[in-house]
Write an enzyme that holds these catalytic residues in place. Sequence first.
Site, PDB file in Angstrom:
ATOM      1  N   LYS A  22       0.846  -1.205   0.000  1.00  9.02           N
ATOM      2  CA  LYS A  22       0.000   0.000   0.000  1.00  9.02           C
ATOM      3  C   LYS A  22       0.877   1.249   0.000  1.00  9.02           C
ATOM      4  O   LYS A  22       0.655   2.178  -0.774  1.00  9.02           O
ATOM      5  CB  LYS A  22      -0.898  -0.010   1.250  1.00  9.02           C
ATOM      6  CG  LYS A  22      -1.523   1.333   1.575  1.00  9.02           C
ATOM      7  CD  LYS A  22      -2.440   1.265   2.779  1.00  9.02           C
ATOM      8  CE  LYS A  22      -1.854   1.742   4.071  1.00  9.02           C
ATOM      9  NZ  LYS A  22      -1.533   3.167   4.171  1.00  9.02           N
ATOM     10  N   ASN A  23       1.878   1.257   0.868  1.00  7.42           N
ATOM     11  CA  ASN A  23       2.660   2.486   1.036  1.00  7.42           C
ATOM     12  C   ASN A  23       3.663   2.729  -0.090  1.00  7.42           C
ATOM     13  O   ASN A  23       4.366   3.739  -0.101  1.00  7.42           O
ATOM     14  CB  ASN A  23       3.373   2.478   2.398  1.00  7.42           C
ATOM     15  CG  ASN A  23       2.380   2.693   3.529  1.00  7.42           C
ATOM     16  OD1 ASN A  23       1.205   2.974   3.279  1.00  7.42           O
ATOM     17  ND2 ASN A  23       2.845   2.551   4.751  1.00  7.42           N
ATOM     18  N   CYS A 117      -5.746   8.328   9.198  1.00 10.57           N
ATOM     19  CA  CYS A 117      -5.871   7.639  10.481  1.00 10.57           C
ATOM     20  C   CYS A 117      -5.749   8.637  11.619  1.00 10.57           C
ATOM     21  O   CYS A 117      -4.992   9.593  11.538  1.00 10.57           O
ATOM     22  CB  CYS A 117      -4.743   6.618  10.630  1.00 10.57           C
ATOM     23  SG  CYS A 117      -5.014   5.096   9.746  1.00 10.57           S
ATOM     24  N   ARG A 122      -0.084  14.810  13.173  1.00 13.10           N
ATOM     25  CA  ARG A 122       0.456  14.640  11.825  1.00 13.10           C
ATOM     26  C   ARG A 122       0.497  15.929  10.995  1.00 13.10           C
ATOM     27  O   ARG A 122      -0.234  16.078  10.009  1.00 13.10           O
ATOM     28  CB  ARG A 122      -0.303  13.546  11.074  1.00 13.10           C
ATOM     29  CG  ARG A 122      -0.234  12.244  11.790  1.00 13.10           C
ATOM     30  CD  ARG A 122      -0.978  11.158  11.061  1.00 13.10           C
ATOM     31  NE  ARG A 122      -0.136  10.434  10.114  1.00 13.10           N
ATOM     32  CZ  ARG A 122      -0.568   9.413   9.393  1.00 13.10           C
ATOM     33  NH1 ARG A 122      -1.796   9.025   9.474  1.00 13.10           N
ATOM     34  NH2 ARG A 122       0.245   8.795   8.569  1.00 13.10           N
ATOM     35  N   ASP A 305       3.949   0.717  12.031  1.00 11.50           N
ATOM     36  CA  ASP A 305       2.763   0.072  11.467  1.00 11.50           C
ATOM     37  C   ASP A 305       2.614  -1.395  11.893  1.00 11.50           C
ATOM     38  O   ASP A 305       1.630  -2.044  11.536  1.00 11.50           O
ATOM     39  CB  ASP A 305       2.795   0.147   9.924  1.00 11.50           C
ATOM     40  CG  ASP A 305       2.469   1.550   9.421  1.00 11.50           C
ATOM     41  OD1 ASP A 305       2.097   2.408  10.225  1.00 11.50           O
ATOM     42  OD2 ASP A 305       2.597   1.776   8.199  1.00 11.50           O
ATOM     43  N   ARG A 397      -9.125  -0.133   4.248  1.00  7.44           N
ATOM     44  CA  ARG A 397      -8.238   0.856   3.632  1.00  7.44           C
ATOM     45  C   ARG A 397      -6.915   0.217   3.219  1.00  7.44           C
ATOM     46  O   ARG A 397      -6.272   0.678   2.271  1.00  7.44           O
ATOM     47  CB  ARG A 397      -7.929   1.984   4.625  1.00  7.44           C
ATOM     48  CG  ARG A 397      -9.084   2.939   4.852  1.00  7.44           C
ATOM     49  CD  ARG A 397      -8.617   4.127   5.655  1.00  7.44           C
ATOM     50  NE  ARG A 397      -7.289   4.497   5.213  1.00  7.44           N
ATOM     51  CZ  ARG A 397      -6.329   4.971   6.001  1.00  7.44           C
ATOM     52  NH1 ARG A 397      -6.547   5.150   7.266  1.00  7.44           N
ATOM     53  NH2 ARG A 397      -5.146   5.256   5.503  1.00  7.44           N
TER      54      ARG A 397
HETATM   55  C1  UD1 Z   1       3.848   6.882   6.216  1.00  5.62           C
HETATM   56  C2  UD1 Z   1       2.989   5.673   6.010  1.00  5.62           C
HETATM   57  C3  UD1 Z   1       2.383   5.212   7.334  1.00  5.62           C
HETATM   58  C4  UD1 Z   1       3.487   5.002   8.355  1.00  5.62           C
HETATM   59  C5  UD1 Z   1       4.387   6.220   8.451  1.00  5.62           C
HETATM   60  C6  UD1 Z   1       5.603   6.012   9.343  1.00  5.62           C
HETATM   61  C7  UD1 Z   1       2.212   5.997   3.746  1.00  5.62           C
HETATM   62  C8  UD1 Z   1       1.063   6.263   2.831  1.00  5.62           C
HETATM   63  N1  UD1 Z   1       1.938   5.991   5.060  1.00  5.62           N
HETATM   64  O1  UD1 Z   1       2.989   7.926   6.694  1.00  5.62           O
HETATM   65  O2  UD1 Z   1       1.700   3.989   7.105  1.00  5.62           O
HETATM   66  O3  UD1 Z   1       2.906   4.780   9.632  1.00  5.62           O
HETATM   67  O4  UD1 Z   1       4.882   6.584   7.148  1.00  5.62           O
HETATM   68  O5  UD1 Z   1       6.329   4.916   8.953  1.00  5.62           O
HETATM   69  O6  UD1 Z   1       3.325   5.735   3.312  1.00  5.62           O
HETATM   70  N2  UD1 Z   1       5.669  14.711  10.600  1.00  5.62           N
HETATM   71  C9  UD1 Z   1       5.861  16.035  10.886  1.00  5.62           C
HETATM   72  N3  UD1 Z   1       5.806  16.936   9.856  1.00  5.62           N
HETATM   73  C10 UD1 Z   1       5.583  16.558   8.574  1.00  5.62           C
HETATM   74  C11 UD1 Z   1       5.400  15.195   8.278  1.00  5.62           C
HETATM   75  C12 UD1 Z   1       5.438  14.277   9.325  1.00  5.62           C
HETATM   76  O7  UD1 Z   1       6.067  16.405  12.039  1.00  5.62           O
HETATM   77  O8  UD1 Z   1       5.548  17.430   7.686  1.00  5.62           O
HETATM   78  C13 UD1 Z   1       5.689  13.723  11.705  1.00  5.62           C
HETATM   79  C14 UD1 Z   1       4.355  12.993  11.855  1.00  5.62           C
HETATM   80  O9  UD1 Z   1       3.452  13.743  12.622  1.00  5.62           O
HETATM   81  C15 UD1 Z   1       4.775  11.721  12.531  1.00  5.62           C
HETATM   82  C16 UD1 Z   1       6.172  11.456  11.937  1.00  5.62           C
HETATM   83  O10 UD1 Z   1       6.608  12.686  11.375  1.00  5.62           O
HETATM   84  O11 UD1 Z   1       4.880  11.900  13.921  1.00  5.62           O
HETATM   85  C17 UD1 Z   1       6.191  10.389  10.865  1.00  5.62           C
HETATM   86  O12 UD1 Z   1       5.336  10.748   9.807  1.00  5.62           O
HETATM   87  P1  UD1 Z   1       5.652  10.361   8.295  1.00  5.62           P
HETATM   88  O13 UD1 Z   1       6.911   9.580   8.229  1.00  5.62           O
HETATM   89  O14 UD1 Z   1       5.536  11.587   7.481  1.00  5.62           O
HETATM   90  O15 UD1 Z   1       4.432   9.419   7.968  1.00  5.62           O
HETATM   91  P2  UD1 Z   1       3.488   9.433   6.704  1.00  5.62           P
HETATM   92  O16 UD1 Z   1       4.284   9.693   5.478  1.00  5.62           O
HETATM   93  O17 UD1 Z   1       2.305  10.283   6.972  1.00  5.62           O
END
Ligand code: UD1
Length: 419
Positions: A22-23, A117, A122, A305, A397
């Site tokens: 998925k990711n 989620c 986030r 995850d 999802r």
């Molecule tokens: C992706 C995955 C999700 C997984 C996560 C961490 C997809 C579609 N989803 O989510 O399944 O749980 O990686 O392995 O690939 N953060 C910030 N600022 C930002 C972006 C992120 O502070 O601009 C923080 C988030 O709040 C969180 C952490 O960074 O605490 C990790 O988030 P991130 O690695 O960005 O996860 P996703 O890409 O949303």
Amino acid sequence: MEIIVVEKSPPLKGNVRVNGAKNSALPILAASLLGTEDIILEDVPKIKDVEIMCEVLRSLGAKVEVLDEGLIKINSKDLNNHITRYDLMNKMRASLLVMGPLLTRLGKTKSSLPGGCAIGTRPIDLHLKGFKALGATVETEHGNIGAYAERLIGDKIYLDFPSVGATENIMMAAAMAKGETIIDNAAMEPEIVDLQNFLNKLGANIKGAGTSTIKIKGVEKLGGASHQIIPDRIEAGTFMVAAAITGGDVVVDNVITSHIKPVIAKLKEAGVEIIENGESVRVIGSNKLKAVDVKTLPYPGFPTDMAAQFMALLTVCEGTSVVIETVFENRFMHVDELKRMGADIKIDGKSAIIRGIDNLTGAQVKASDLRAGAALILAGLIADGSTEIDNIHHIDRGYVDIEGRFRQLGAKISRRTIE
Ligand code: UD1
């Protein structure tokens, strides 16, 4: 309303094939907006999030055709809209990943703040920091974010945290920027490597994915390609824990074992027998598993995850385990549900302390997010009586036909429609 009902099941046995990740599929579908020729993607999982992403691409002017099971054809030659619809963005946070491609191809992108989620606040500051570093003007108003730039210009970007989504969005934006972009403290997840490989097939010049420094030399134009999505390491891990928790004997096929090293290591530490054989992993559970501590970290650490599914296992391991969540806030929402099933868990800030008990008991529970839902299925497989899981749209999802595939391994699980 649909619910999933899980009855106490015999030890799981048999083979199960893991689907495309998925990711990986979601960012690669978003990246398909960058190419102007036909793109064929193979092993795209048939899940709700993919459906939503296809809808997002169509709403932006791309042609998206499902040719066969797992086979999707995309053509983005006539991309003509830079605004992501509120309803689609609200359904799935990953819709955010179209911003980088739109910004670099059309010079503009606009969307509302994303949904997804409920596992923490986030923010998207790192995505926006990247766009700004590439010379875009970023504006936030009335809950919408817009980014604009006639032509992005490569630069050095240091991410304060190795965010997966921010790394991907910046890679995609920089793929057609002028000059070189260097992302430092980039996320190193296998899905980032898959995105790099896909973009390079389209004609991009990107190196370093899988390490903390990614170098992107911008090109003028991207074309078409065929690409097979890598196997889903989280789906693999979920079935592995299912084998372990039921004391079963399951062969999980289509696995890249180097992607799931921490899950394999922790299962072995708990006393599970694991036999790796090429792209298959045989998992043999035992009814005498012992407590282990787990700390979630960005890749190559233990994946956030997989924490909920692992916690389900730890509820019945002998001794006391600690699970520390460092990636997200608020990712212990499944704990109250597991407690309804008799689990002994205490939360202390970012740590969950789990005292192993002999057995769980079935209850009515709610899936609070995708992986929490998977954890409740796993718990239901060994709980006495019947477990009824509500809010299962979260599970749909990210998992393809979850009950069918568990049933194929001997699980007593079904989906029911209730008033
Ligand atoms: C992706 C995955 C999700 C997984 C996560 C961490 C997809 C579609 N989803 O989510 O399944 O749980 O990686 O392995 O690939 N953060 C910030 N600022 C930002 C972006 C992120 O502070 O601009 C923080 C988030 O709040 C969180 C952490 O960074 O605490 C990790 O988030 P991130 O690695 O960005 O996860 P996703 O890409 O949303």
